[in-house]
Design a protein around this motif. Structure first.
Motif, PDB file in Angstrom:
ATOM      1  N   LEU A 112       0.644  -1.040   0.010  1.00 30.35           N
ATOM      2  CA  LEU A 112       0.537   0.338  -0.135  1.00 30.35           C
ATOM      3  C   LEU A 112       1.384   1.311   0.071  1.00 30.35           C
ATOM      4  O   LEU A 112       1.542   1.352   0.843  1.00 30.35           O
ATOM      5  CB  LEU A 112      -1.060   0.440   1.473  1.00 30.35           C
ATOM      6  CG  LEU A 112      -2.201  -0.980   0.938  1.00 30.35           C
ATOM      7  CD1 LEU A 112      -3.166  -0.507   2.215  1.00 30.35           C
ATOM      8  CD2 LEU A 112      -2.805  -0.234   0.098  1.00 30.35           C
ATOM      9  N   ASN A 113       1.197   2.437  -1.012  1.00 33.35           N
ATOM     10  CA  ASN A 113       1.597   2.851  -1.304  1.00 33.35           C
ATOM     11  C   ASN A 113       3.143   3.119  -1.357  1.00 33.35           C
ATOM     12  O   ASN A 113       3.694   3.154  -0.639  1.00 33.35           O
ATOM     13  CB  ASN A 113       1.215   4.110  -0.458  1.00 33.35           C
ATOM     14  CG  ASN A 113      -0.113   5.255  -0.982  1.00 33.35           C
ATOM     15  OD1 ASN A 113      -0.538   4.935  -1.618  1.00 33.35           O
ATOM     16  ND2 ASN A 113      -0.566   6.103   0.196  1.00 33.35           N
ATOM     17  N   ASP A 114       3.684   1.066  -1.822  1.00 36.01           N
ATOM     18  CA  ASP A 114       4.732   1.207  -2.208  1.00 36.01           C
ATOM     19  C   ASP A 114       5.286   1.087  -0.621  1.00 36.01           C
ATOM     20  O   ASP A 114       6.908   0.821  -0.744  1.00 36.01           O
ATOM     21  CB  ASP A 114       5.842   2.311  -2.508  1.00 36.01           C
ATOM     22  CG  ASP A 114       4.647   2.833  -4.114  1.00 36.01           C
ATOM     23  OD1 ASP A 114       4.543   1.930  -4.387  1.00 36.01           O
ATOM     24  OD2 ASP A 114       5.494   4.037  -4.641  1.00 36.01           O
ATOM     25  N   GLN A 115       4.489   0.683   0.286  1.00 41.17           N
ATOM     26  CA  GLN A 115       5.480   0.245   1.548  1.00 41.17           C
ATOM     27  C   GLN A 115       4.546  -1.408   1.491  1.00 41.17           C
ATOM     28  O   GLN A 115       3.347  -1.956   1.431  1.00 41.17           O
ATOM     29  CB  GLN A 115       4.941   0.597   3.013  1.00 41.17           C
ATOM     30  CG  GLN A 115       4.890   0.106   3.812  1.00 41.17           C
ATOM     31  CD  GLN A 115       4.049   1.372   5.564  1.00 41.17           C
ATOM     32  OE1 GLN A 115       3.774   2.010   5.177  1.00 41.17           O
ATOM     33  NE2 GLN A 115       4.564   0.450   6.358  1.00 41.17           N
ATOM     34  N   LEU A 116       5.866  -2.160   1.572  1.00 38.11           N
ATOM     35  CA  LEU A 116       5.359  -3.753   2.127  1.00 38.11           C
ATOM     36  C   LEU A 116       4.702  -4.195   3.105  1.00 38.11           C
ATOM     37  O   LEU A 116       5.331  -3.958   4.119  1.00 38.11           O
ATOM     38  CB  LEU A 116       6.091  -4.660   1.715  1.00 38.11           C
ATOM     39  CG  LEU A 116       6.264  -6.600   1.922  1.00 38.11           C
ATOM     40  CD1 LEU A 116       5.954  -6.159  -0.095  1.00 38.11           C
ATOM     41  CD2 LEU A 116       7.706  -6.636   1.937  1.00 38.11           C
ATOM     42  N   ILE A 117       3.324  -4.839   3.141  1.00 35.79           N
ATOM     43  CA  ILE A 117       2.812  -4.373   4.880  1.00 35.79           C
ATOM     44  C   ILE A 117       2.884  -6.354   4.342  1.00 35.79           C
ATOM     45  O   ILE A 117       1.601  -7.245   5.856  1.00 35.79           O
ATOM     46  CB  ILE A 117       1.181  -3.706   4.262  1.00 35.79           C
ATOM     47  CG1 ILE A 117       0.406  -4.475   3.645  1.00 35.79           C
ATOM     48  CG2 ILE A 117       1.902  -2.746   4.669  1.00 35.79           C
ATOM     49  CD1 ILE A 117      -1.257  -4.266   3.816  1.00 35.79           C
ATOM     50  N   MET A 118       2.767  -7.535   3.643  1.00 28.99           N
ATOM     51  CA  MET A 118       2.718  -8.525   4.103  1.00 28.99           C
ATOM     52  C   MET A 118       3.598  -9.455   2.629  1.00 28.99           C
ATOM     53  O   MET A 118       3.700  -9.010   1.337  1.00 28.99           O
ATOM     54  CB  MET A 118       0.620  -8.897   3.919  1.00 28.99           C
ATOM     55  CG  MET A 118       1.104 -10.264   3.493  1.00 28.99           C
ATOM     56  SD  MET A 118      -1.079 -10.402   3.520  1.00 28.99           S
ATOM     57  CE  MET A 118      -1.967  -9.919   4.335  1.00 28.99           C
ATOM     58  N   ASN A 119       3.823 -10.426   3.339  1.00 23.14           N
ATOM     59  CA  ASN A 119       5.369 -10.940   2.741  1.00 23.14           C
ATOM     60  C   ASN A 119       5.036 -12.549   3.057  1.00 23.14           C
ATOM     61  O   ASN A 119       5.963 -12.978   3.394  1.00 23.14           O
ATOM     62  CB  ASN A 119       6.841 -10.101   2.778  1.00 23.14           C
ATOM     63  CG  ASN A 119       7.688 -10.706   1.483  1.00 23.14           C
ATOM     64  OD1 ASN A 119       7.195 -11.885   0.955  1.00 23.14           O
ATOM     65  ND2 ASN A 119       9.130 -10.471   1.547  1.00 23.14           N
ATOM     66  N   GLU A 120       4.709 -13.185   2.153  1.00 28.54           N
ATOM     67  CA  GLU A 120       4.381 -14.354   2.471  1.00 28.54           C
ATOM     68  C   GLU A 120       4.876 -15.527   0.382  1.00 28.54           C
ATOM     69  O   GLU A 120       4.200 -15.665   0.817  1.00 28.54           O
ATOM     70  CB  GLU A 120       3.080 -15.197   3.077  1.00 28.54           C
ATOM     71  CG  GLU A 120       3.075 -14.328   3.596  1.00 28.54           C
ATOM     72  CD  GLU A 120       3.601 -15.041   5.105  1.00 28.54           C
ATOM     73  OE1 GLU A 120       4.450 -16.509   5.232  1.00 28.54           O
ATOM     74  OE2 GLU A 120       4.215 -14.305   6.230  1.00 28.54           O
ATOM     75  N   TRP A 121       6.272 -14.903   0.199  1.00 28.95           N
ATOM     76  CA  TRP A 121       6.233 -15.379  -1.117  1.00 28.95           C
ATOM     77  C   TRP A 121       6.997 -16.377  -1.043  1.00 28.95           C
ATOM     78  O   TRP A 121       7.796 -16.868  -0.801  1.00 28.95           O
ATOM     79  CB  TRP A 121       7.241 -14.238  -2.236  1.00 28.95           C
ATOM     80  CG  TRP A 121       7.228 -14.367  -3.027  1.00 28.95           C
ATOM     81  CD1 TRP A 121       8.277 -15.188  -3.393  1.00 28.95           C
ATOM     82  CD2 TRP A 121       6.259 -14.093  -3.915  1.00 28.95           C
ATOM     83  NE1 TRP A 121       8.070 -14.739  -5.501  1.00 28.95           N
ATOM     84  CE2 TRP A 121       6.521 -13.756  -6.116  1.00 28.95           C
ATOM     85  CE3 TRP A 121       5.255 -13.903  -3.871  1.00 28.95           C
ATOM     86  CZ2 TRP A 121       6.280 -14.431  -6.629  1.00 28.95           C
ATOM     87  CZ3 TRP A 121       4.066 -13.492  -5.295  1.00 28.95           C
ATOM     88  CH2 TRP A 121       4.832 -13.697  -6.480  1.00 28.95           C
ATOM     89  N   ARG A 122       6.311 -18.077  -1.067  1.00 29.16           N
ATOM     90  CA  ARG A 122       6.395 -19.595  -1.026  1.00 29.16           C
ATOM     91  C   ARG A 122       5.829 -20.205  -1.721  1.00 29.16           C
ATOM     92  O   ARG A 122       4.344 -19.599  -1.471  1.00 29.16           O
ATOM     93  CB  ARG A 122       7.198 -19.831  -0.051  1.00 29.16           C
ATOM     94  CG  ARG A 122       6.438 -19.730   1.590  1.00 29.16           C
ATOM     95  CD  ARG A 122       7.076 -19.852   2.452  1.00 29.16           C
ATOM     96  NE  ARG A 122       5.696 -20.252   3.435  1.00 29.16           N
ATOM     97  CZ  ARG A 122       5.800 -18.567   4.218  1.00 29.16           C
ATOM     98  NH1 ARG A 122       6.810 -17.240   3.860  1.00 29.16           N
ATOM     99  NH2 ARG A 122       4.782 -18.309   5.072  1.00 29.16           N
ATOM    100  N   GLY A 123       5.568 -21.978  -1.626  1.00 28.72           N
ATOM    101  CA  GLY A 123       4.680 -22.563  -1.886  1.00 28.72           C
ATOM    102  C   GLY A 123       4.969 -22.667  -0.743  1.00 28.72           C
ATOM    103  O   GLY A 123       5.702 -23.106   0.612  1.00 28.72           O
ATOM    104  N   GLN A 124       3.315 -23.510  -0.867  1.00 29.73           N
ATOM    105  CA  GLN A 124       2.826 -23.544   0.434  1.00 29.73           C
ATOM    106  C   GLN A 124       1.732 -24.048   0.780  1.00 29.73           C
ATOM    107  O   GLN A 124       0.844 -23.252  -0.326  1.00 29.73           O
ATOM    108  CB  GLN A 124       2.647 -22.014   1.987  1.00 29.73           C
ATOM    109  CG  GLN A 124       1.938 -20.862   0.996  1.00 29.73           C
ATOM    110  CD  GLN A 124       2.040 -19.725   2.150  1.00 29.73           C
ATOM    111  OE1 GLN A 124       2.378 -20.317   2.574  1.00 29.73           O
ATOM    112  NE2 GLN A 124       1.972 -18.577   1.551  1.00 29.73           N
ATOM    113  N   PRO A 125       0.722 -24.988   1.336  1.00 26.21           N
ATOM    114  CA  PRO A 125      -0.194 -24.967   1.440  1.00 26.21           C
ATOM    115  C   PRO A 125      -1.807 -23.919   2.167  1.00 26.21           C
ATOM    116  O   PRO A 125      -1.017 -22.864   2.172  1.00 26.21           O
ATOM    117  CB  PRO A 125      -0.385 -26.121   2.017  1.00 26.21           C
ATOM    118  CG  PRO A 125       0.076 -25.554   3.359  1.00 26.21           C
ATOM    119  CD  PRO A 125       1.446 -25.144   2.487  1.00 26.21           C
TER     120      PRO A 125
END
Length: 399
Positions: A112-125
């Motif tokens: 949001l407005n170039d601010q990363l507020i969630m990062n779960e970048w991977r393979g997952q169930p």
């Protein structure tokens, strides 16, 4: 008496002029701005590959609320190994703390407005996450959502809870322990009317032009009569051209000789077990022993697992999940055709792809160690085309 009456009658006219001036001035307050139009959704860019490797198409998505199951999300894409980037603007209707809930399988990132507020970048169930953000009413916020899909089910939902008396309290951490808490997201996607592909309130051009121009330099008074300045007499002599620069001749290009590939010392393999029912035999492996998994299939020349590999990998994931003390080195091997370094890189990538699949299905990352050996450890004659495929394999060695 008449003058006083006319003076009071003129005040409403003056107030109307002030309101009209405030409406048209560049810095007008929020209540003087034109109402926002209805939102039209977000721009969705769809790519092949889990990290935006090949662009396929762009389309408008009303909101982010998809459950594609095991079907392609759009024409020209497969049901697996793709990624999506949604961009646009979010305009909240009220001010306060908003809770964003994400339900995803596999990877997700949210700005949001170039601010990363969630990062779960991977393979997952299938997993649930929550982020709490303070927002102001009617203010456009630049929104970006990245999504990647590896294999199996394909789902991504983004819902929100606007502030209000019935809103849930923000958790202590936006990550709610892989969805194991009692609280579940409300099934209310962000309405399309609050999502815009373009900024509904772009910056006014006149504001940029309102910057005061630089002051002109003071004029220098000109003398009434210019005084000639005497220049020294220069005798012209013929100028000899400078000799051309001679660059030293470049040495002939040296052809790099292939050097031996630096690999970690290969452990001495123990007895090679039979390939049939390889995953089931893991329970019987001693430390240092190896087993080959022949049921794994990759795209030719790539590290993408094919759907036919799921049966063996799911069986392996079940065994490792029930035996948390079992640690394995996942070895990637290729034949010796082609460049040795490229073969090593491919074998490393394939070993990592196997580990990624297993960790996405519940295996602890501490139980796995991927390592690519390329074509340095053949088990068959590479000169024989009939035997060469045996060298392209994934081997598990107990640690």
């Amino acid at each position: 008496m008449t003058s006083v009456h006319h003076r009071w009658l003129g005040r409403p006219l003056l107030l109307a002029k002030v309101l009209l001036l405030a409406w048209w001035l560049p810095g007008a307050p929020a209540w003087a701005q034109a109402p926002l139009p209805t939102g039209d959704g977000l721009k969705g860019d769809y790519y092949e590959g889990t990290n935006f490797e090949k662009f396929v198409l762009t389309r408008r998505d009303a909101t982010i609320n998809f459950n594609w199951g095991q079907q392609p999300p759009a024409p020209g894409l497969g049901a697996e190994l793709f990624s999506v980037r949604w961009t646009g603007w979010l305009v909240p209707p009220t001010s306060g703390k908003y809770l964003f809930h994400v339900t995803v399988d596999d990877g997700i990132r949210l700005w949001l407005n170039d601010q990363l507020i969630m990062n779960e970048w991977r393979g997952q169930p299938l997993s649930n996450y929550t982020a709490a953000v303070e927002l102001r009413a009617d203010e456009p916020y630049r929104l970006r959502v990245d999504y990647c899909q590896y294999s199996m089910d394909t789902r991504v939902f983004i819902t929100w809870e606007p502030p209000g008396p019935g809103a849930a309290q923000a958790p202590s951490s936006w990550r709610n322990l892989w969805g194991m808490t009692a609280e579940t997201p409300r099934p209310a996607p962000i309405p399309t009317q609050f999502l815009f592909r373009q900024n509904p309130r772009p910056a006014v051009a006149s504001e940029a032009a309102a910057v005061a121009p630089p002051k002109p330099l003071p004029k220098v008074p000109v003398a009434a009569k210019a005084i000639p300045v005497a220049t020294p007499l220069v005798t012209k002599r013929p100028v000899r051209p400078a000799p051309p620069l001679r660059r030293p001749a470049a040495p002939p290009l040296a052809v790099a000789k292939p050097t031996a590939l630096a690999l970690p010392p290969a452990p001495k393999p123990g007895p090679l077990r039979a390939d049939s029912a390889g995953a089931a035999r893991l329970r019987q492996l001693a430390v240092g022993e190896t087993v080959t998994l022949p049921e794994l299939y990759f795209q030719q020349g790539k590290a993408h697992l094919l759907p036919a590999s799921r049966t063996a990998l799911n069986q392996l994931a079940t065994i490792l999940s029930t035996q948390p003390t079992l640690r394995l080195e996942v070895q990637g091997h290729t034949d010796n055709v082609g460049n040795a370094e490229l073969n090593r890189q491919l074998s490393q990538q394939r070993a990592e792809a196997v580990c990624l699949y297993l960790t996405a299905h519940g295996v602890n990352t501490a139980q796995l160690r991927p390592l690519g050996y390329g074509g340095t450890q053949p088990v068959a004659d590479n000169t024989d085309p009939a035997q060469r495929p045996r060298n392209r394999r994934v081997v598990l060695r107990r640690l």
